[in-house]
Design a protein around this motif. Structure first.
Motif, short mmCIF file in Angstrom:
data_model
loop_
_atom_site.label_atom_id
_atom_site.label_comp_id
_atom_site.label_asym_id
_atom_site.label_seq_id
_atom_site.Cartn_x
_atom_site.Cartn_y
_atom_site.Cartn_z
N UNK A 159 61.16 -11.81 1.23
CA UNK A 159 60.01 -11.89 0.32
C UNK A 159 58.87 -10.98 0.76
N UNK A 160 58.11 -10.49 -0.21
CA UNK A 160 56.89 -9.74 0.05
C UNK A 160 55.74 -10.59 -0.49
N UNK A 161 54.71 -10.77 0.32
CA UNK A 161 53.59 -11.60 -0.10
C UNK A 161 52.35 -11.25 0.70
N UNK A 162 51.28 -11.99 0.47
CA UNK A 162 50.04 -11.76 1.21
C UNK A 162 49.23 -10.60 0.65
N UNK A 213 56.40 -18.92 18.14
CA UNK A 213 55.23 -18.07 18.39
C UNK A 213 55.46 -16.66 17.87
N UNK A 214 56.69 -16.16 18.04
CA UNK A 214 57.02 -14.81 17.59
C UNK A 214 56.87 -14.70 16.07
N UNK A 215 57.39 -15.69 15.35
CA UNK A 215 57.32 -15.67 13.89
C UNK A 215 55.87 -15.76 13.42
N UNK A 216 55.10 -16.64 14.05
CA UNK A 216 53.69 -16.78 13.65
C UNK A 216 52.92 -15.48 13.92
N UNK A 217 53.23 -14.83 15.03
CA UNK A 217 52.56 -13.56 15.35
C UNK A 217 52.91 -12.49 14.32
N UNK A 218 54.18 -12.49 13.89
CA UNK A 218 54.59 -11.50 12.88
C UNK A 218 53.78 -11.68 11.60
N UNK A 219 53.62 -12.93 11.20
CA UNK A 219 52.82 -13.18 10.00
C UNK A 219 51.37 -12.72 10.19
N UNK A 220 50.84 -12.96 11.37
CA UNK A 220 49.49 -12.50 11.66
C UNK A 220 49.38 -10.99 11.62
N UNK A 221 50.41 -10.30 12.10
CA UNK A 221 50.41 -8.84 12.13
C UNK A 221 50.37 -8.23 10.73
N UNK A 222 50.90 -8.95 9.75
CA UNK A 222 50.90 -8.42 8.38
C UNK A 222 49.79 -9.05 7.54
N UNK A 223 48.79 -9.60 8.23
CA UNK A 223 47.62 -10.17 7.56
C UNK A 223 48.00 -11.28 6.58
N UNK A 228 52.09 -23.16 10.11
CA UNK A 228 51.77 -24.07 11.20
C UNK A 228 52.96 -24.22 12.13
N UNK A 229 52.68 -24.47 13.39
CA UNK A 229 53.75 -24.75 14.35
C UNK A 229 54.59 -25.92 13.84
N UNK A 230 55.89 -25.81 14.05
CA UNK A 230 56.86 -26.86 13.70
C UNK A 230 57.01 -27.05 12.19
#
Length: 258
Positions: A159-162, A213-223, A228-230
């Protein structure tokens, strides 16, 4: 002691990478050897030791994590992490290593949810994951809950989003070769099995990360707002990635990466 050595490691490894194209795997090996030759121990080893202590710590119920089932029976850790995420009958949901540790700490050990510390979950995850080094990834889709979550993970990956209209596949498929350190789709979901790189210690910023943590960071990298965790989106992506890594041998958990 652990924190002091980790900070020492960060100073040693804080030198900028050489200019030009650098294979992140080869650079990680070089930095690992440098750290071993100077400090004599890796941060991953220290975190595993901390996780082992926490695993055998008694909770408010008087029980240790040895009373918990991580998929292969109470207290059985050998190869358990390599079979996660998976559906658990006792919680009626799919859980990965992180969320299963939280279940263990709250349901078995008697900790209140607000008493569960993220750094302790990560340390225990490092310890349990270390017991799967040398094992093959074996993730199944036997239960309807697993198949449904896999379908969601596949949808989320493509998916593309954000605000920037990008997603996982944007980096790992479309932009491969244009951005340093990005693994191509063939590596993320194929021959190189980069699923087996996590959990890991990131020497570039002195962080201990699980795949959550890796997945959450990836989302942060693409703004994009970070799940949420878990949460279900993280578990869905984990299941999708892990299933495509089936058959890969875990060379080293926790890993040492850039």
């Amino acid at each position: 002691m652990r924190r002091g050595l980790v900070l020492f490691a960060a100073l040693l490894l804080g030198v900028a990478l050489a200019q030009g194209d650098v294979d992140p795997r080869e650079e990680a090996k070089r930095q690992k050897e440098l750290l071993l030759s100077t400090a004599g121990i890796l941060p991953t080893e220290l975190v595993v030791m901390q996780g082992e202590e926490l695993f055998h710590r008694k909770g408010p119920s008087g029980k240790t994590m040895a009373e918990c089932d991580f998929g292969l029976g109470k207290g059985v850790l050998e190869g358990a992490a390599a079979r996660l995420p998976r559906y658990f009958l006792d919680t009626n949901r799919v859980e990965d290593l992180d969320s299963r540790i939280v279940t263990c700490m709250t349901r078995v050990q008697g900790f209140k949810p607000e008493e569960v510390k993220r750094d302790e979950v990560v340390a225990v995850a490092f310890y349990i994951a270390s017991k799967s080094t040398g094992h093959k990834i074996q993730v199944r889709l036997l239960f309807p809950e697993e198949r449904e979550l896999y379908a969601l993970g596949e949808k989320l990956f493509w998916a593309r989003s954000g605000a920037r209209d990008v997603g996982c596949a944007t980096c790992h498929v479309s932009y491969v070769g244009r951005r340093a350190g990005v693994l191509p789709y063939a590596d993320v979901l194929g021959k190189d099995k980069s699923w087996t790189h996590w959990p890991a210690y990131r020497y570039s910023n002195d962080q201990t990360w699980t795949m959550q943590d890796r997945i959450r960071a990836c989302y942060g990298n693409i703004a994009h707002p970070q799940p949420a965790l878990y949460s279900q989106p993280i578990l869905a992506l984990e299941l999708y990635l892990a299933y495509h890594a089936n058959g890969a041998v875990v060379e080293e958990w926790p890993a040492f990466v850039r």
